[in-house]
Each structure stands twice: as C-alpha cells, then as structure tokens.
Design a protein around this motif. Structure first.
Motif, mmCIF file in Angstrom:
data_model
loop_
_atom_site.group_PDB
_atom_site.id
_atom_site.type_symbol
_atom_site.label_atom_id
_atom_site.label_comp_id
_atom_site.label_asym_id
_atom_site.label_seq_id
_atom_site.Cartn_x
_atom_site.Cartn_y
_atom_site.Cartn_z
ATOM 1 N N TRP A 256 0.808 -1.208 0.000
ATOM 2 C CA TRP A 256 0.000 0.000 0.000
ATOM 3 C C TRP A 256 0.845 1.264 0.000
ATOM 4 O O TRP A 256 0.446 2.285 -0.583
ATOM 5 N N ARG A 260 0.416 3.943 -2.929
ATOM 6 C CA ARG A 260 0.100 5.345 -2.611
ATOM 7 C C ARG A 260 1.063 6.284 -3.315
ATOM 8 O O ARG A 260 0.655 7.312 -3.864
ATOM 9 N N VAL A 266 -4.778 11.211 -3.987
ATOM 10 C CA VAL A 266 -4.989 10.283 -2.877
ATOM 11 C C VAL A 266 -6.099 10.792 -1.955
ATOM 12 O O VAL A 266 -6.198 10.379 -0.804
ATOM 13 N N HIS A 278 -1.360 15.629 -4.747
ATOM 14 C CA HIS A 278 -0.332 14.582 -4.728
ATOM 15 C C HIS A 278 0.158 14.264 -6.138
ATOM 16 O O HIS A 278 -0.631 14.113 -7.066
#
Length: 324
Positions: A256, A260, A266, A278
């Motif tokens: 994860w 990410r 996100v 992001h």
C-alpha cells in the motif's frame, strides 16, 4: 561471511535494484552483509555503501566480511527507521538504491541466549538490538501485559486463532511464578492448544506466539511504516527501493505504501474535487510480490515466506507511476 547466512532472493534483488558504478547504496538491514556483499561484487566495488543494523554482533560480522572493500563501505548501528539521521551524519543527501530485508537473521534465531527460538532454552529476551538496545525484553511483556493486550498481540501479529486460549494460559501460569525462559513459554503455549490441533499442526504451536511477541518487542510494524513514509524523500530520480517482507502484515504495508506513492490523487473516493495535490513519486516494478522458487526454498527453508516488492523513484519530468 558466516556460513549460516544465506541472503534471500539475491538474484532478484540484484536485478531489480540494477545498481550502477558510482552510485550510493543504502542497505537498511545489513545483517551479516549478504546482499551488500553481492551488490559490491556485481559493481566491482565501484559504489559507496552504507549499511545499518540494530544488532552490534551482526555489524561485527558484516564488517569482517565486507572489509576488503575498504572505505567504500560504512556501517552504523541504527534502527532502519532512523536512516535519515544516519545519512545526515555521513553527509549523504540522497541514495540511488535501497534494500531492506525485514526478516529476522539466522544469527539471532540460532543463538539460544537471544531468546528468539522456541526450540532451545534461553532467556526470554527477543530484542534485536540486544541488551543495550533500551527496549524491554519479551519477559516483561509476557509477565506484565494484561490479558487483553497479550491476546490482541498474538491475534494480530501472530494471526493465531487460539490467541485467547494462549493469552489466558500465560496469565494463569505467571500467577505461580514469572515466565523467564523460552522453553517454559513454549510449553505453556503448546499446552494451551486443543489436543486435536496439536496432533495435526504442521508447525510448532508456539511458532506464531513467538513471532507475535518478537514483533511487539521490536515495534517492527511501526519501524517499517516509518521507513516507508520517509524513503521517497531520499531516493534520487531513477533510484530504486526493494523490500523483502516475511509477514503478511509487513507485505501489506509495503504494497500500500508503494501504491500510494505511485498514485496521483490520494483524496477520499467520495470527494468530488482533488485537493491533495499529490504527484506520483514511484513507478512500481513488481506487479505481484516476487517469491523464492523451489530450489531456493529447498536450499534455505527460512526463505519460504519471503515476498519481494520494488519501486523506482520518478523525477519531475518522468511518466506517471504504474497504477495498481
């Protein structure tokens, strides 16, 4: 190099990291120096390598095995979550390649006095950094933690369906006298298992409990989370990071964290407009975790649960990270 030490997924690590001459490499868990030594060999020693480890004895052995590379290698006793502080101490602003092997080393497991093994008698310790590490030993957790905390540790970190029975048995046993030895605890855990489970189990009943206690004593998941959160800031564009996990919870954290950093927005899915700003910083290099083949498992049975994931740091003008 210590004959008991076999670096896991070595060929795969070398391929994914693709270290080139002149680069700076961080081995965040240098152990006995297996991965570091192979990287140095593959590049003819034309790199700078910084190796970290909690265990002072492991660092002594690694220093002996890597001594022929001279000043190309620097070693430091440190948790891997503190790598930014160590980089600052040696004057490195960034690195080109990072390897982290989250598994426990053979050096620790095979020494009864370290308290990691349920097959040999020793003090119930389990501190990866040894006595001087500052953490409380496993004996403190076993004898002082309330039933609920013991149960939750064994259930979450050990993923043991008998966590309640085991924790209850530990609490009952310590009322008579403190539990201070590994074989003593292993016997308590084994006795807590239903007879049918013991008869059909493919591994020792204490396997998961000892794993859970070790992870709690050394705060292993918190260490990994801190490392994963900070490493993108220190990888140079084009730099690669490879992480080997041995536990499903560890592998999930790596998966994860990489996803990410490979994603664009996100923000929560129910948010209509992106406000996070992001920008993808990773390209995932392993769509699925790389695992050892039959030959490696036969040669090194401890490698059987290893899972390797890798990612590359993107520069400001590079393509978006691979989407999961």
């Amino acid at each position: 190099m210590d004959a008991r030490h076999v670096p896991v997924l070595l060929a795969e690590v070398l391929k994914l990291l693709a270290v080139a001459p002149g680069e700076r490499v961080l081995d965040a868990t240098v152990g006995l120096g297996g991965h570091s030594g192979a990287i140095l060999e593959a590049t003819g020693g034309d790199i700078e390598l910084l190796g970290l480890d909690r265990d002072p004895r492991a660092l002594e052995i690694a220093a002996q095995g890597l001594a022929r590379w001279g000043e190309r290698v620097r070693l430091a006793q440190s948790r891997f979550s503190r790598f930014p502080e160590v980089l600052a101490e040696v004057g490195w602003e960034g690195v080109d390649a990072v390897i982290l092997d989250a598994g426990i080393s053979s050096l620790q497991v095979d020494d009864p006095e370290r308290g990691f093994s349920f097959l040999a008698d020793g003090d119930l310790d389990m501190r990866m950094g040894g006595v001087a590490a500052g953490e409380a030993p496993a004996a403190t957790l076993v004898n002082k933690a309330p039933f609920e905390r013991l149960r939750d540790i064994i259930r979450e970190y050990g993923e043991d369906p008998q966590a309640g029975r085991i924790a209850r048995a530990i609490v009952a046993a310590r009322e008579d006298r403190p539990i201070t030895r590994t074989l003593e605890l292993a016997a308590i855990v084994a006795a807590a298992y239903p007879a049918k489970w013991r008869a059909t189990a493919r591994q020792h009943p204490a396997t998961r409990t000892f794993q859970a206690l070790r992870m709690a004593v050394n705060a292993e998941l918190a260490e990994l989370e801190a490392f994963l959160e900070r490493i993108p800031d220190y990888l140079r564009p084009g730099g690669r990071v490879a992480v080997i996990a041995f536990h499903s919870l560890e592998d999930r954290l790596v998966k994860w964290a990489f996803r990410r950093e490979a994603a664009g927005c996100v923000c929560p899915r129910d948010q209509m407009v992106c406000v996070c700003g992001h920008v993808p910083r990773f390209r995932i290099l392993t769509k699925k975790p790389v695992t050892p083949g039959p030959a490696e498992v036969a040669e090194n049975p401890r490698s059987r649960s290893a899972k390797l994931r890798a990612a590359m740091r993107l520069g400001p003008d590079q393509a978006w990270g691979e989407q999961p």
